[in-house]
Design a protein around this motif. Structure first.
Motif, PDB file in Angstrom:
ATOM      1  N   UNK A 153       0.846  -1.194   0.000  1.00  0.00           N
ATOM      2  CA  UNK A 153       0.000   0.000   0.000  1.00  0.00           C
ATOM      3  C   UNK A 153       0.885   1.249   0.000  1.00  0.00           C
ATOM      4  N   UNK A 154       0.774   2.079  -1.029  1.00  0.00           N
ATOM      5  CA  UNK A 154       1.552   3.321  -1.017  1.00  0.00           C
ATOM      6  C   UNK A 154       0.751   4.371  -0.255  1.00  0.00           C
ATOM      7  N   UNK A 155       1.362   4.874   0.809  1.00  0.00           N
ATOM      8  CA  UNK A 155       0.703   5.878   1.640  1.00  0.00           C
ATOM      9  C   UNK A 155       1.415   7.221   1.509  1.00  0.00           C
ATOM     10  N   UNK A 156       2.719   7.156   1.209  1.00  0.00           N
ATOM     11  CA  UNK A 156       3.471   8.401   1.013  1.00  0.00           C
ATOM     12  C   UNK A 156       2.816   9.168  -0.126  1.00  0.00           C
ATOM     13  N   UNK A 157       2.916  10.507  -0.088  1.00  0.00           N
ATOM     14  CA  UNK A 157       2.394  11.282  -1.216  1.00  0.00           C
ATOM     15  C   UNK A 157       3.317  11.046  -2.399  1.00  0.00           C
ATOM     16  N   UNK A 158       2.745  10.607  -3.490  1.00  0.00           N
ATOM     17  CA  UNK A 158       3.569  10.228  -4.637  1.00  0.00           C
ATOM     18  C   UNK A 158       3.010  10.844  -5.912  1.00  0.00           C
ATOM     19  N   UNK A 159       3.827  10.941  -6.953  1.00  0.00           N
ATOM     20  CA  UNK A 159       3.291  11.416  -8.220  1.00  0.00           C
ATOM     21  C   UNK A 159       2.346  10.373  -8.805  1.00  0.00           C
ATOM     22  N   UNK A 160       1.459  10.829  -9.692  1.00  0.00           N
ATOM     23  CA  UNK A 160       0.534   9.898 -10.331  1.00  0.00           C
ATOM     24  C   UNK A 160       1.355   8.846 -11.073  1.00  0.00           C
ATOM     25  N   UNK A 205      -3.296   4.506  -1.080  1.00  0.00           N
ATOM     26  CA  UNK A 205      -4.118   4.878   0.083  1.00  0.00           C
ATOM     27  C   UNK A 205      -3.524   6.148   0.689  1.00  0.00           C
ATOM     28  N   UNK A 206      -3.689   7.281  -0.031  1.00  0.00           N
ATOM     29  CA  UNK A 206      -3.024   8.502   0.417  1.00  0.00           C
ATOM     30  C   UNK A 206      -3.502   8.946   1.798  1.00  0.00           C
ATOM     31  N   UNK A 207      -2.582   9.527   2.551  1.00  0.00           N
ATOM     32  CA  UNK A 207      -2.900   9.966   3.910  1.00  0.00           C
ATOM     33  C   UNK A 207      -3.214  11.468   3.893  1.00  0.00           C
ATOM     34  N   UNK A 208      -4.289  11.846   4.580  1.00  0.00           N
ATOM     35  CA  UNK A 208      -4.698  13.249   4.589  1.00  0.00           C
ATOM     36  C   UNK A 208      -4.461  13.927   5.936  1.00  0.00           C
ATOM     37  N   UNK A 219      -9.090   4.677  -1.178  1.00  0.00           N
ATOM     38  CA  UNK A 219      -8.347   3.463  -1.539  1.00  0.00           C
ATOM     39  C   UNK A 219      -8.460   3.270  -3.046  1.00  0.00           C
ATOM     40  N   UNK A 220      -7.313   3.236  -3.700  1.00  0.00           N
ATOM     41  CA  UNK A 220      -7.294   2.989  -5.139  1.00  0.00           C
ATOM     42  C   UNK A 220      -6.704   1.620  -5.407  1.00  0.00           C
ATOM     43  N   UNK A 221      -7.340   0.879  -6.301  1.00  0.00           N
ATOM     44  CA  UNK A 221      -6.809  -0.451  -6.607  1.00  0.00           C
ATOM     45  C   UNK A 221      -7.187  -0.883  -8.010  1.00  0.00           C
ATOM     46  N   UNK A 222      -6.736  -2.059  -8.369  1.00  0.00           N
ATOM     47  CA  UNK A 222      -7.013  -2.587  -9.717  1.00  0.00           C
ATOM     48  C   UNK A 222      -8.385  -3.259  -9.758  1.00  0.00           C
ATOM     49  N   UNK A 223      -9.112  -3.075 -10.864  1.00  0.00           N
ATOM     50  CA  UNK A 223     -10.456  -3.665 -10.947  1.00  0.00           C
ATOM     51  C   UNK A 223     -10.436  -5.141 -11.336  1.00  0.00           C
ATOM     52  N   UNK A 224      -9.638  -5.938 -10.637  1.00  0.00           N
ATOM     53  CA  UNK A 224      -9.581  -7.386 -10.886  1.00  0.00           C
ATOM     54  C   UNK A 224     -10.073  -8.093  -9.629  1.00  0.00           C
ATOM     55  N   UNK A 225     -10.249  -9.395  -9.690  1.00  0.00           N
ATOM     56  CA  UNK A 225     -10.706 -10.150  -8.514  1.00  0.00           C
ATOM     57  C   UNK A 225      -9.754  -9.960  -7.340  1.00  0.00           C
ATOM     58  N   UNK A 226      -8.470 -10.176  -7.602  1.00  0.00           N
ATOM     59  CA  UNK A 226      -7.489 -10.051  -6.514  1.00  0.00           C
ATOM     60  C   UNK A 226      -7.343  -8.594  -6.072  1.00  0.00           C
ATOM     61  N   UNK A 227      -7.450  -7.694  -7.049  1.00  0.00           N
ATOM     62  CA  UNK A 227      -7.368  -6.262  -6.712  1.00  0.00           C
ATOM     63  C   UNK A 227      -8.509  -5.880  -5.786  1.00  0.00           C
ATOM     64  N   UNK A 228      -9.720  -6.341  -6.127  1.00  0.00           N
ATOM     65  CA  UNK A 228     -10.889  -5.987  -5.304  1.00  0.00           C
ATOM     66  C   UNK A 228     -10.750  -6.560  -3.904  1.00  0.00           C
ATOM     67  N   UNK A 257     -13.618   4.013  -2.632  1.00  0.00           N
ATOM     68  CA  UNK A 257     -12.695   3.219  -3.457  1.00  0.00           C
ATOM     69  C   UNK A 257     -12.778   3.699  -4.902  1.00  0.00           C
ATOM     70  N   UNK A 258     -11.671   3.600  -5.608  1.00  0.00           N
ATOM     71  CA  UNK A 258     -11.589   4.112  -6.980  1.00  0.00           C
ATOM     72  C   UNK A 258     -10.386   3.489  -7.671  1.00  0.00           C
ATOM     73  N   UNK A 259     -10.143   3.905  -8.923  1.00  0.00           N
ATOM     74  CA  UNK A 259      -8.960   3.324  -9.559  1.00  0.00           C
ATOM     75  C   UNK A 259      -7.696   3.989  -9.013  1.00  0.00           C
ATOM     76  N   UNK A 260      -6.587   3.311  -9.182  1.00  0.00           N
ATOM     77  CA  UNK A 260      -5.341   3.726  -8.527  1.00  0.00           C
ATOM     78  C   UNK A 260      -4.931   5.145  -8.922  1.00  0.00           C
ATOM     79  N   UNK A 261      -5.027   5.445 -10.235  1.00  0.00           N
ATOM     80  CA  UNK A 261      -4.556   6.758 -10.680  1.00  0.00           C
ATOM     81  C   UNK A 261      -5.434   7.872 -10.122  1.00  0.00           C
ATOM     82  N   UNK A 262      -6.748   7.619 -10.061  1.00  0.00           N
ATOM     83  CA  UNK A 262      -7.641   8.649  -9.494  1.00  0.00           C
ATOM     84  C   UNK A 262      -7.251   8.911  -8.047  1.00  0.00           C
ATOM     85  N   UNK A 263      -6.947   7.834  -7.333  1.00  0.00           N
ATOM     86  CA  UNK A 263      -6.595   7.983  -5.922  1.00  0.00           C
ATOM     87  C   UNK A 263      -5.307   8.795  -5.782  1.00  0.00           C
TER      88      UNK A 263
END
Ligand code: UDX
Ligand code: ADP
Length: 498
Positions: free
Chosen positions: A144-151, A176-179, A197-206, A227-233
């Motif tokens: 889980x990336x929590x640090x603020x990171x570039x898209x 999972x960006x921290x606010x 929480x952003x993740x991949x729309x696959x079975x394992x991702x979900x 929850x949303x896709x990773x890039x949106x998050x």
């Protein structure tokens, strides 16, 4: 607990992953990793939480009575869980090996060299954490990336992990960006406006998203977990910080107009903020925003836009930074002009060095830049901050980007144990941080210690200016024009309407 589906023996069973989530590890014991994991440990007694860091000194501090960061209520949360289900360790490999879910909470400073210098985030710490995970993991992990990171950082982490994957090991990377804001971190973590929480729309991702969501559901209402896709998050985190920084630059731009026209920025902020579409928060004019996130994240946004060939959008966000720098320069110029256009060899007292109250953090603090300008003019600066240690102030003021004469800093700067000593024989008092204790100082006592005329420059719109003028101070403040005659007028008006 809200909607938690524990397997009864502690943890949550993940069928697609064929594992039970019961141990988590956090790489990075800093301002984000430490408080976030302390709250997770407190709220999830069915989980074991281990926070690991490269720095043995930092880990020793987390295991001691003096935590490495000052944050209200952090002590009580850490003490309640440490040694029970919360552990701090330098054994990074063990932490990684044993955990089913790993948070990456390492620093992502702005690059100081090479492509994107001064704007892009330096991802070397993230990359090295990801490589370490790939090297030592013996079973599947949710990362889980929590640090603020570039898209697209999650994609990079994913690429590193999959290029080095061992047989039988699988990874899912979540964003999972921290606010949390410093100074209110524990309250923010306990009562977040939302968890992303952003993740991949696959079975394992979900299922990975569900697992992380399950952790937060121990105390956060389900409807506040988005929850949303990773890039949106990833982009949402940058966008939120950019919007907040933009509000401050907007009100600071207004403060310049107020000083030029005689309008009062607090009154303007109140009037604007009562529009329910705008709202009252983050409209406090100041000497400029600081902190580890705003500048870095807006610059990240600028760099992203440049890379995407969106120069107009990049220029728009760059202005947020430019106004912030302008505000710090403008404030310091006002100090010099008021002190009869010279501060060489004059003593100036700076109250507050942290980037905001209730933290000892000085990263990007406006005070550093105000002191830099004062020192460039040859002033002697006497600094008091309730929490920032002497060594930190000295190291900030001797950074290469702040001075090319670091040897002069100890000659010109004195760190004082309280505001009264800092005011001794001083020409002017400059408020850089809005610490509560500055509101209750004995300003008559301070005035008596200072050279006359005694000036106060309120960079935080914090003090009772009328009371100070009654004592005899010449008061200058962000976003208002005050002088003794104007003050009399204000008082007469106030009396006639009361
Ligand atoms: C910020 C975001 O608020 C948080 O959600 C994110 O996770 C990290 O970045 P932080 O930098 O810790 O948090 O503090 P914040 O309260 O946002 O203040 C940032 C700076 O803006 C401080 O220097 C503060 O003094 C200044 N500020 C804030 C103003 O000048 N005026 C305001 O109205 C609000
Ligand atoms: P933040 O404000 O984002 O939490 P900090 O600088 O306070 O940033 O904390 C980041 C922490 O991450 C530091 O204590 C640093 O030592 C640690 N760190 C950086 N890279 C690694 C790594 N590869 N493994 C373990 N810890 C790391």
């Amino acid at each position: 607990m809200n909607g938690v589906c524990s397997n009864g023996s502690g943890g949550m069973y993940l069928s697609q992953w064929k594992m039970t989530l019961s141990k988590i590890c956090c790489i990075g014991a800093g301002y984000v990793g430490g408080p976030s994991c302390a709250v997770i440990a407190q709220k999830c007694p069915d989980l074991t939480v281990t926070v690991v860091d490269l720095s043995a000194h930092r880990i020793d501090q987390w295991n001691s009575d003096t935590l490495p960061i000052f944050e209200p209520r952090l002590d009580e949360v850490v003490k309640a869980c440490r040694g029970k289900n919360l552990f701090f360790s330098t054994d990074i490999d063990k932490g990684i090996r044993e955990a089913e879910l790993i948070f990456i909470c390492v620093n992502t400073p702005t690059k100081t060299f090479g492509w994107g210098k001064g704007r892009a985030a330096d991802l070397k710490y993230i990359e090295s954490a990801a490589r370490r995970i790939a090297e030592v993991a013996q079973n599947s992990k949710i990362v889980v990336e929590k640090s603020t990171v570039p898209v697209k950082a999650a994609e990079s982490i994913s690429n590193i992990l999959s290029a080095n994957v061992k047989p039988g090991v699988k990874y899912q990377v979540l964003s999972n960006p921290e606010f949390l804001a410093e100074g209110t971190a524990i309250t923010d973590l306990l009562n977040p406006d939302r968890v992303l929480i952003g993740g991949e729309p696959t079975g394992e991702g979900s299922e990975a998203v569900k697992a992380l969501s399950w952790i937060y559901e121990h105390w956060v209402p389900k409807e506040n977990i988005i929850t949303m896709n990773t890039w949106s998050s990833e982009l949402s985190k940058l966008a939120a910080n950019a919007f907040l920084a933009q509000r401050i630059s907007s009100i600071n731009a207004m403060s310049a107009i107020c000083e030029a026209t005689g309008a009062d920025v607090d009154e303007v902020a109140h009037a604007v903020g009562t529009d329910s579409r705008i709202g009252p928060k983050f409209l406090k004019a100041s000497v400029g925003f600081g902190g580890s996130c705003f500048k870095k994240d807006v610059l990240n946004m600028v760099y992203l836009c440049e890379c995407l060939n969106l120069p107009e959008v990049a220029a728009y966000w760059q202005q947020v930074i430019d106004i912030n720098e302008y505000q710090r320069r403008r404030f310091t110029m006002r100090i010099v002009q008021s002190l009869f256009n010279t501060i060489t060899n004059k003593r100036i007292t700076v109250l507050g060095f942290a980037f905001k109250k209730n933290t000892a953090d000085t990263r990007e603090s406006a005070a550093i830049h105000v002191c830099k300008y004062l020192l460039d003019e040859g002033a002697h600066v006497q600094i008091y901050d309730p929490k920032v240690p002497r060594d930190q102030i000295m190291s900030d003021l001797t950074m290469a980007e702040i001075t090319d004469q670091p040897e002069r800093v100890p000659e010109l700067v004195t760190i004082c144990p309280n505001a009264y000593e800092a005011a001794e024989k001083s020409h002017a008092l400059v408020i850089c941080t809005e610490w509560d204790e500055f509101q209750t100082l004995d300003y008559q006592r301070i005035y008596d210690k200072m050279l006359k005329p005694a000036f106060i420059f309120d960079g935080r719109l914090l003090l009772d200016h009328q009371q100070l003028m009654d004592i005899g101070f010449k008061v200058e403040t962000i976003g208002k024009r005050l002088n003794r005659d104007q003050a009399k007028l204000v008082r007469t008006h106030a009396n006639s309407t009361s």
